[in-house]
Enzyme design. Structure first.
Site, PDB file in Angstrom:
ATOM      1  CD  GLU A   1     -44.086  11.892 -12.134  1.00  0.00           C
ATOM      2  OE1 GLU A   1     -44.574  11.808 -13.259  1.00  0.00           O
ATOM      3  OE2 GLU A   1     -44.515  12.663 -11.267  1.00  0.00           O
TER       4      GLU A   1
ATOM      5  CE  LYS B   1     -49.735  14.358 -16.582  1.00  0.00           C
ATOM      6  NZ  LYS B   1     -48.355  14.762 -16.793  1.00  0.00           N
TER       7      LYS B   1
END
Length: 664
Positions: A60, A194
């Site tokens: 990404e 996360k």
């Protein structure tokens, strides 16, 4: 005997298409249309690797444009790409430059994105606007998955995925990464979600989306980005890259529309203390709320604040986990590529000569539910009988094609299935067969068959929902006219519509091809009575007799009934005979399933015919195949192969003599 309709008596019709035809090359290069339109540029190194089937890892770019400051983001991106190369894969960083999607970036393009002040964070919803306005941006997990899937890249490495934000039950702030994982079949290798997110609700949401989540390494603990511990367990666990590759390969083989998440913990020696980071997260979240920061601006703000509040420890962990993910992900991509290459090689070996015409099998595919009673007596009157229920895959046509495929003949199967809950499992189970001609129908149900079997293996009761077999129509089959005319052998399941059988028979007559029935569902007396008029036009009749073996009816040539096409034309004066070949003894205790034995018998005989063996060898190859399937829970035994059913195996055994008597 009264008049009997032939189509009811004939279980399967086999046509031997023996006409000499010019060889037609069937090997054709399959070109993948990677992406459509003028929006995409694929780097030459990536395109070359995809064409050659070498491992490629998608990366990404929001971590470059929004995750770190320049020039640290640029050095990180370069290092990650180098790690991928060192481990044997080709890196394909995905980004958007001036309204064009790039799959694989040059060093200059990496620097452009890393130093850009106006880069957009691009997820699924943002593509139309960003491309139409000619903007540049970094692709999120969601955006990168879309591009990777369209480009044919199955493995994608990132730092951590988005998820359900804290207090998301009130704000409904859920990352598009999660819904993308539920609808795009790409394997995402990350350090979990996360740690600024609600990990528990994130895992619950992934479960709802049907995403297979597996922790990587020695523990099932689901990692929380900076920290190796989140306090939650992953549903599944893979020890190493080989296990991960097998998991991904299974998901791809099933044709699921959802992705796979491989959660890799941060290396122990670089992992930050979870408690310290948790305290910093709470402080950063409080500041974000007080500043009114929401939506996609939250993550960059929090990451920056965490770096400040932890004196750089969270950034060190961030870099360590990204590098580790790149190493693990590229090793997984290499292992997956090896699995796929090995399968292609096996398929090529099975097909032998790709230029040779394929046999064709026309018939049904069933999903079988086999219930075997535990006790000798099956109780009626609505009582529940103890036993075991197994799912298997059957159907006369499918069974024949399966067995012939295992015997190295690679037939083309023409059949029909519904686009329902059974479709993906059928295609996955039959991956070793040529299913390219299968008709997949919306609004129709794949055929199902439920059999109740006694403890001795005998069929007691059966129910079938097989209406879809009527969709194997003349119109559908006629699309494969060229295949039929060139095939060395065509087998027709008697469960298909009569008009389809008549069409193939008419095609055989028009091309002056010999017809060969393969089984008459009747006892020996009826078979002999029926065989005499049939043999005026047909090669021979094969009758399965269950535990008693097989009966072969035809013209005797030198003491043997020939199975090979055209032989009866050379011996019009030969006498009609019937030859009985006893079955291989299988005890009642050894019999597990009888539903595929007859189909295995026929496929073994046909494999012998295609190999041009003598009649005795052909029939005994069929008997070997049948005996293996009787001992298997599957209708077609996985143990059937070119080594277990072969001329050599026939010669290695002692066989009783076939009994022959005259029919005229």
């Amino acid at each position: 005997m009264g008049s009997i309709h032939m189509h009811k008596m004939i279980g399967k019709i086999t046509l031997s298409l023996g006409r000499q035809v010019s060889s037609v090359a069937r090997g054709a290069t399959q070109v993948r249309r990677l992406l459509h339109g003028g929006y995409v540029r694929i780097h030459p190194s990536v395109q070359e690797a995809l064409v050659e089937g070498r491992p490629v890892v998608a990366l990404e770019s929001t971590i470059i444009t929004h995750g770190m400051a320049y020039p640290l983001n640029l050095s990180m991106a370069r290092e990650v790409e180098e790690i991928v190369r060192t481990n044997g894969a080709v890196p394909a960083t995905v980004g958007i430059l001036r309204g064009q999607i790039h799959v694989g970036l040059t060093d200059e393009e990496l620097e452009f994105l890393a130093s850009s002040k106006n880069a957009v964070k691009v997820s699924r919803r943002d593509f139309p606007f960003v491309l139409s306005q000619g903007l540049s941006g970094g692709t999120t997990v969601s955006g990168t998955m879309i591009v990777a899937h369209k480009a044919g890249i199955p493995v994608f490495v990132t730092g951590g995925i988005g998820g359900v934000h804290r207090h998301g039950e009130n704000t409904l702030d859920v990352s598009a990464d999660l819904t993308e994982l539920g609808r795009t079949p790409v394997a995402v290798v990350s350090a979990g979600a996360k740690s600024i997110l609600d990990i528990g609700r994130t895992l619950e949401y992934l479960e709802t989306q049907g995403v297979c989540v597996a922790a990587f390494g020695e523990s099932r603990e689901f990692p929380a980005f900076f920290s190796r511990q989140s306090g939650f367990q992953a549903p599944y666990h893979v020890q190493d890259e080989e296990e991960a590759a097998k998991l991904i390969d299974s998901a791809l083989g099933l044709g699921l529309s959802s992705g796979v998440l491989i959660a890799v913990p941060c290396p122990q020696e670089r992992a930050a203390q979870g408690q310290a980071i948790e305290e910093a997260i709470q402080q950063a979240l409080s500041q974000a709320r007080s500043k009114g920061i929401t939506g996609k601006d939250v993550t960059p703000f929090l990451l920056q604040k965490l770096t400040e509040l932890t004196d750089g420890k969270s950034l060190d962990s961030n870099l360590a986990l990204i590098q580790n993910n790149a190493r693990v992900g590229s090793c997984i991509a290499v292992a997956l590529s090896k699995l796929q290459k090995a399968r292609r090689k096996r398929s090529q070996r099975g097909q032998k000569d790709m230029t040779a015409p394929q046999p064709v099998v026309i018939g049904g595919i069933n999903v079988d539910f086999i219930a075997k009673a535990q006790n000798p007596e099956i109780l009626g009157g609505g009582q529940t009988n103890a036993g075991r229920v197994r799912r298997a895959f059957g159907g006369v046509g499918r069974n024949l094609a399966d067995c012939l495929s295992r015997l190295g003949q690679a037939p083309l199967l023409l059949s029909a299935v519904g686009k329902d809950e059974h479709l993906e499992s059928v295609l996955h189970y039959c991956h070793h067969m040529d299913m390219s001609g299968i008709l997949q129908l919306e609004g129709k149900s794949t055929a199902t068959y439920c059999a109740v079997i006694s403890s001795a293996g005998e069929l007691s009761l059966a129910l079938g929902d097989m209406d879809i077999h009527q969709q194997i129509t003349e119109q559908y089959v006629s699309q494969f006219k060229e295949n039929l005319c060139q095939a060395p052998l065509v087998c027709i399941d008697g469960n298909v519509p009569l008009s389809t059988i008549q069409y193939v028979c008419q095609l055989a007559r028009e091309h002056q091809l010999a017809e060969l029935p393969s089984r008459l569902e009747d006892v020996v007396q009826a078979a002999v009575a029926l065989a005499c008029p049939l043999l005026a036009h047909l090669q021979c009749v094969v009758v399965t007799l269950g535990a008693h073996g097989v009966l072969l009816c035809g013209r005797s040539l030198g003491g043997s009934i020939s199975l090979h096409p055209g032989a009866h034309k050379q011996a019009a004066a030969a006498r009609l005979c019937a030859a009985h070949y006893p079955a291989i003894p299988v005890s009642r205790e050894e019999i597990v399933n009888v539903s595929g034995a007859g189909d295995s018998l026929m496929a073994g005989i046909l494999a012998g015919v295609l190999a041009k063996h003598d009649t005795g060898t052909c029939v005994r190859m069929g008997l070997l195949a049948a005996s293996l399937s009787l001992r298997s829970y599957e209708p077609i035994s996985p143990d059937i192969s070119t080594s277990s059913v072969s001329q050599e195996q026939v010669k290695s055994r002692s066989w009783p003599e076939a009994k022959v008597w005259k029919m005229d």
